[in-house]
Each structure stands twice: as structure tokens, then as C-alpha cells.
Motif scaffolding. Structure first.
Motif, PDB file in Angstrom:
ATOM      1  N   GLY A   1       0.815  -1.208   0.000  1.00  0.00           N
ATOM      2  CA  GLY A   1       0.000   0.000   0.000  1.00  0.00           C
ATOM      3  C   GLY A   1       0.850   1.260   0.000  1.00  0.00           C
ATOM      4  O   GLY A   1       0.523   2.235  -0.674  1.00  0.00           O
ATOM      5  N   ALA A   2       1.948   1.244   0.723  1.00  0.00           N
ATOM      6  CA  ALA A   2       2.848   2.400   0.750  1.00  0.00           C
ATOM      7  C   ALA A   2       3.453   2.648  -0.632  1.00  0.00           C
ATOM      8  O   ALA A   2       3.595   3.798  -1.064  1.00  0.00           O
ATOM      9  N   MET A   3       3.781   1.582  -1.344  1.00  0.00           N
ATOM     10  CA  MET A   3       4.304   1.746  -2.708  1.00  0.00           C
ATOM     11  C   MET A   3       3.242   2.342  -3.625  1.00  0.00           C
ATOM     12  O   MET A   3       3.555   3.180  -4.481  1.00  0.00           O
ATOM     13  N   ILE A   4       1.999   1.910  -3.447  1.00  0.00           N
ATOM     14  CA  ILE A   4       0.906   2.463  -4.250  1.00  0.00           C
ATOM     15  C   ILE A   4       0.771   3.958  -3.975  1.00  0.00           C
ATOM     16  O   ILE A   4       0.674   4.759  -4.902  1.00  0.00           O
ATOM     17  N   ALA A   5       0.788   4.331  -2.710  1.00  0.00           N
ATOM     18  CA  ALA A   5       0.630   5.741  -2.337  1.00  0.00           C
ATOM     19  C   ALA A   5       1.774   6.608  -2.863  1.00  0.00           C
ATOM     20  O   ALA A   5       1.591   7.804  -3.090  1.00  0.00           O
ATOM     21  N   LYS A   6       2.931   6.016  -3.088  1.00  0.00           N
ATOM     22  CA  LYS A   6       4.092   6.743  -3.616  1.00  0.00           C
ATOM     23  C   LYS A   6       4.206   6.622  -5.136  1.00  0.00           C
ATOM     24  O   LYS A   6       5.220   6.988  -5.716  1.00  0.00           O
ATOM     25  N   ASN A   7       3.170   6.082  -5.784  1.00  0.00           N
ATOM     26  CA  ASN A   7       3.127   5.904  -7.232  1.00  0.00           C
ATOM     27  C   ASN A   7       4.256   4.999  -7.727  1.00  0.00           C
ATOM     28  O   ASN A   7       4.822   5.214  -8.786  1.00  0.00           O
ATOM     29  N   LYS A   8       4.562   3.968  -6.949  1.00  0.00           N
ATOM     30  CA  LYS A   8       5.636   3.036  -7.311  1.00  0.00           C
ATOM     31  C   LYS A   8       5.117   1.632  -7.595  1.00  0.00           C
ATOM     32  O   LYS A   8       5.900   0.701  -7.685  1.00  0.00           O
ATOM     33  N   MET A   9       3.810   1.480  -7.743  1.00  0.00           N
ATOM     34  CA  MET A   9       3.217   0.187  -8.078  1.00  0.00           C
ATOM     35  C   MET A   9       2.286   0.406  -9.264  1.00  0.00           C
ATOM     36  O   MET A   9       1.525   1.377  -9.280  1.00  0.00           O
ATOM     37  N   ASP A  10       2.354  -0.481 -10.257  1.00  0.00           N
ATOM     38  CA  ASP A  10       1.581  -0.291 -11.479  1.00  0.00           C
ATOM     39  C   ASP A  10       0.371  -1.212 -11.608  1.00  0.00           C
ATOM     40  O   ASP A  10      -0.575  -0.889 -12.322  1.00  0.00           O
ATOM     41  N   ALA A  11       0.421  -2.364 -10.958  1.00  0.00           N
ATOM     42  CA  ALA A  11      -0.699  -3.307 -11.021  1.00  0.00           C
ATOM     43  C   ALA A  11      -0.625  -4.228  -9.815  1.00  0.00           C
ATOM     44  O   ALA A  11       0.463  -4.500  -9.292  1.00  0.00           O
ATOM     45  N   VAL A  12      -1.786  -4.697  -9.381  1.00  0.00           N
ATOM     46  CA  VAL A  12      -1.852  -5.593  -8.219  1.00  0.00           C
ATOM     47  C   VAL A  12      -2.706  -6.806  -8.588  1.00  0.00           C
ATOM     48  O   VAL A  12      -3.828  -6.664  -9.077  1.00  0.00           O
ATOM     49  N   PHE A  13      -2.142  -7.977  -8.355  1.00  0.00           N
ATOM     50  CA  PHE A  13      -2.873  -9.232  -8.464  1.00  0.00           C
ATOM     51  C   PHE A  13      -3.055  -9.724  -7.037  1.00  0.00           C
ATOM     52  O   PHE A  13      -2.085 -10.117  -6.389  1.00  0.00           O
ATOM     53  N   PHE A  14      -4.268  -9.622  -6.524  1.00  0.00           N
ATOM     54  CA  PHE A  14      -4.563  -9.973  -5.130  1.00  0.00           C
ATOM     55  C   PHE A  14      -5.696 -10.986  -5.132  1.00  0.00           C
ATOM     56  O   PHE A  14      -6.860 -10.620  -5.193  1.00  0.00           O
ATOM     57  N   PHE A  15      -5.335 -12.256  -5.110  1.00  0.00           N
ATOM     58  CA  PHE A  15      -6.348 -13.305  -5.101  1.00  0.00           C
ATOM     59  C   PHE A  15      -6.899 -13.430  -3.685  1.00  0.00           C
ATOM     60  O   PHE A  15      -6.265 -13.986  -2.801  1.00  0.00           O
ATOM     61  N   ARG A  16      -8.083 -12.858  -3.496  1.00  0.00           N
ATOM     62  CA  ARG A  16      -8.717 -12.809  -2.182  1.00  0.00           C
ATOM     63  C   ARG A  16      -9.633 -14.005  -1.972  1.00  0.00           C
ATOM     64  O   ARG A  16     -10.205 -14.532  -2.909  1.00  0.00           O
ATOM     65  N   ASP A  17      -9.778 -14.377  -0.721  1.00  0.00           N
ATOM     66  CA  ASP A  17     -10.700 -15.446  -0.340  1.00  0.00           C
ATOM     67  C   ASP A  17     -11.910 -14.782   0.310  1.00  0.00           C
ATOM     68  O   ASP A  17     -11.868 -14.401   1.478  1.00  0.00           O
ATOM     69  N   PRO A  18     -13.007 -14.632  -0.423  1.00  0.00           N
ATOM     70  CA  PRO A  18     -14.168 -13.922   0.108  1.00  0.00           C
ATOM     71  C   PRO A  18     -14.984 -14.740   1.106  1.00  0.00           C
ATOM     72  O   PRO A  18     -15.878 -14.193   1.751  1.00  0.00           O
ATOM     73  N   LEU A  19     -14.667 -16.023   1.248  1.00  0.00           N
ATOM     74  CA  LEU A  19     -15.473 -16.892   2.110  1.00  0.00           C
ATOM     75  C   LEU A  19     -14.827 -17.178   3.467  1.00  0.00           C
ATOM     76  O   LEU A  19     -15.423 -17.875   4.282  1.00  0.00           O
ATOM     77  N   THR A  20     -13.636 -16.646   3.693  1.00  0.00           N
ATOM     78  CA  THR A  20     -12.949 -16.870   4.957  1.00  0.00           C
ATOM     79  C   THR A  20     -12.641 -15.529   5.606  1.00  0.00           C
ATOM     80  O   THR A  20     -12.080 -14.638   4.957  1.00  0.00           O
ATOM     81  N   ALA A  21     -12.998 -15.378   6.870  1.00  0.00           N
ATOM     82  CA  ALA A  21     -12.691 -14.137   7.595  1.00  0.00           C
ATOM     83  C   ALA A  21     -11.175 -13.988   7.710  1.00  0.00           C
ATOM     84  O   ALA A  21     -10.463 -14.948   7.995  1.00  0.00           O
ATOM     85  N   GLN A  22     -10.706 -12.782   7.483  1.00  0.00           N
ATOM     86  CA  GLN A  22      -9.274 -12.508   7.561  1.00  0.00           C
ATOM     87  C   GLN A  22      -9.001 -11.646   8.796  1.00  0.00           C
ATOM     88  O   GLN A  22      -9.659 -10.628   8.997  1.00  0.00           O
ATOM     89  N   PRO A  23      -8.012 -12.025   9.598  1.00  0.00           N
ATOM     90  CA  PRO A  23      -7.726 -11.250  10.809  1.00  0.00           C
ATOM     91  C   PRO A  23      -7.229  -9.837  10.511  1.00  0.00           C
ATOM     92  O   PRO A  23      -7.353  -8.947  11.336  1.00  0.00           O
ATOM     93  N   HIS A  24      -6.711  -9.638   9.316  1.00  0.00           N
ATOM     94  CA  HIS A  24      -6.184  -8.321   8.936  1.00  0.00           C
ATOM     95  C   HIS A  24      -7.073  -7.652   7.880  1.00  0.00           C
ATOM     96  O   HIS A  24      -6.597  -6.908   7.039  1.00  0.00           O
ATOM     97  N   GLU A  25      -8.376  -7.897   7.960  1.00  0.00           N
ATOM     98  CA  GLU A  25      -9.323  -7.345   6.982  1.00  0.00           C
ATOM     99  C   GLU A  25      -9.211  -5.827   6.811  1.00  0.00           C
ATOM    100  O   GLU A  25      -9.310  -5.324   5.689  1.00  0.00           O
ATOM    101  N   PRO A  26      -8.983  -5.052   7.885  1.00  0.00           N
ATOM    102  CA  PRO A  26      -8.821  -3.606   7.669  1.00  0.00           C
ATOM    103  C   PRO A  26      -7.644  -3.271   6.741  1.00  0.00           C
ATOM    104  O   PRO A  26      -7.731  -2.339   5.948  1.00  0.00           O
ATOM    105  N   ASP A  27      -6.573  -4.049   6.820  1.00  0.00           N
ATOM    106  CA  ASP A  27      -5.426  -3.824   5.927  1.00  0.00           C
ATOM    107  C   ASP A  27      -5.789  -4.161   4.488  1.00  0.00           C
ATOM    108  O   ASP A  27      -5.377  -3.464   3.553  1.00  0.00           O
ATOM    109  N   VAL A  28      -6.553  -5.237   4.308  1.00  0.00           N
ATOM    110  CA  VAL A  28      -6.997  -5.645   2.980  1.00  0.00           C
ATOM    111  C   VAL A  28      -7.878  -4.554   2.377  1.00  0.00           C
ATOM    112  O   VAL A  28      -7.692  -4.146   1.230  1.00  0.00           O
TER     113      VAL A  28
END
Length: 138
Positions: free
Chosen positions: A64-91
Motif C-alpha cells: 500500500g505504501a508503494m501504491i501511495a508513492k506511485n511506485k506500483m503499477d498493477a496488483v494481483f490480489f487473489f482474495r478469499d471472500p469466504l474466509t474471515a481474515q484477521p487483517h481485513e482492515p489492511d486488505v
């Protein structure tokens, strides 16, 4: 282009298979990944990548910090929508940053297929224009 690769536990196999299938395209770019996902991709493909911490330990935020600094061009984030994630706020924050900074984000195999083919066809070259404009003080 700088590309982030992230996958929740139940989606890691899918992302590894996807990157393996499109290894020749990914090899042309600079890759970043969260902890275990990056290790598994490297072991399966031999692709070089920068590994951050695992998602729950701050890896999502590092990307996320790289995105905010315009240093990331694309993100492939295969999420699991059926399992609760302990770090959901970060996601949620990472997805939000992609929207704020207009970073292409693929969260499943269908959107990933479109994004990787667009990347291969040069349809993301506008990212280079944005980065160059920023480095020139615009």
C-alpha cells in the motif's frame, strides 16, 4: 512495470498456477509479493521478486505504501471472500488505495486474465506516463 502479487491462504495455489501459466509475461516486469506467496511463486517459477512481510504482519501495508508513492503499477490480489481474515482492515485499505490511485487490481482469476493480457498488449503504458510526469514535477 512494478507488479504486486498477493494471495490469501486458500488462494495461494491459484495464484502460483496463474503466475506459472503467464511466467513469460511476468518475467518482463519487476515483481513484489507478500511473504509466503512470494516464496511459493519463486519456488514454482524461479522468478525473482522482492518479498515483503506476510499480509497479517504488514506486507499488505508495505505494498500500500508503494501504491501511495506511485511506485506500483498493477496488483494481483487473489482474495478469499469466504474466509474471515484477521487483517481485513489492511486488505480493505489496500483495495481502497488501488481505487484512489487508479491502480489496476485483479482479485480473482477472471479479472487477472484480463489484466495480464492487457499488460502483455501494452495497454498499461499510461502508467509510465503518470510516473514520468510525477518525476518531472508535474
Amino acid at each position: 512495470m512494478n507488479i504486486a502479487l498477493i494471495a490469501h491462504d486458500k488462494k495461494k495455489n491459484d495464484l502460483v498456477q496463474f503466475v506459472t501459466a503467464y511466467q513469460t509475461i511476468f518475467a518482463k516486469h519487476t515483481l513484489f509479493a507478500t511473504g509466503t506467496t512470494g516464496l511459493r511463486i519463486n519456488e514454482a517459477t524461479g522468478l525473482e521478486l522482492t518479498r515483503f512481510k506476510s499480509g497479517p504482519l504488514g506486507g499488505d501495508q508495505e505494498i500500500g505504501a508503494m501504491i501511495a508513492k506511485n511506485k506500483m503499477d498493477a496488483v494481483f490480489f487473489f482474495r478469499d471472500p469466504l474466509t474471515a481474515q484477521p487483517h481485513e482492515p489492511d486488505v480493505t485499505a489496500l483495495v481502497r488505495l488501488c481505487d484512489v490511485y487508479s491502480i489496476p487490481l485483479a482479485t480473482n482469476m477472471g479479472s487477472a486474465e484480463l489484466l495480464i493480457r492487457g499488460l502483455d498488449q501494452g495497454l498499461l503504458e499510461w502508467r509510465n506516463v503518470m510516473k514520468n510526469g510525477e518525476s518531472n514535477g508535474k
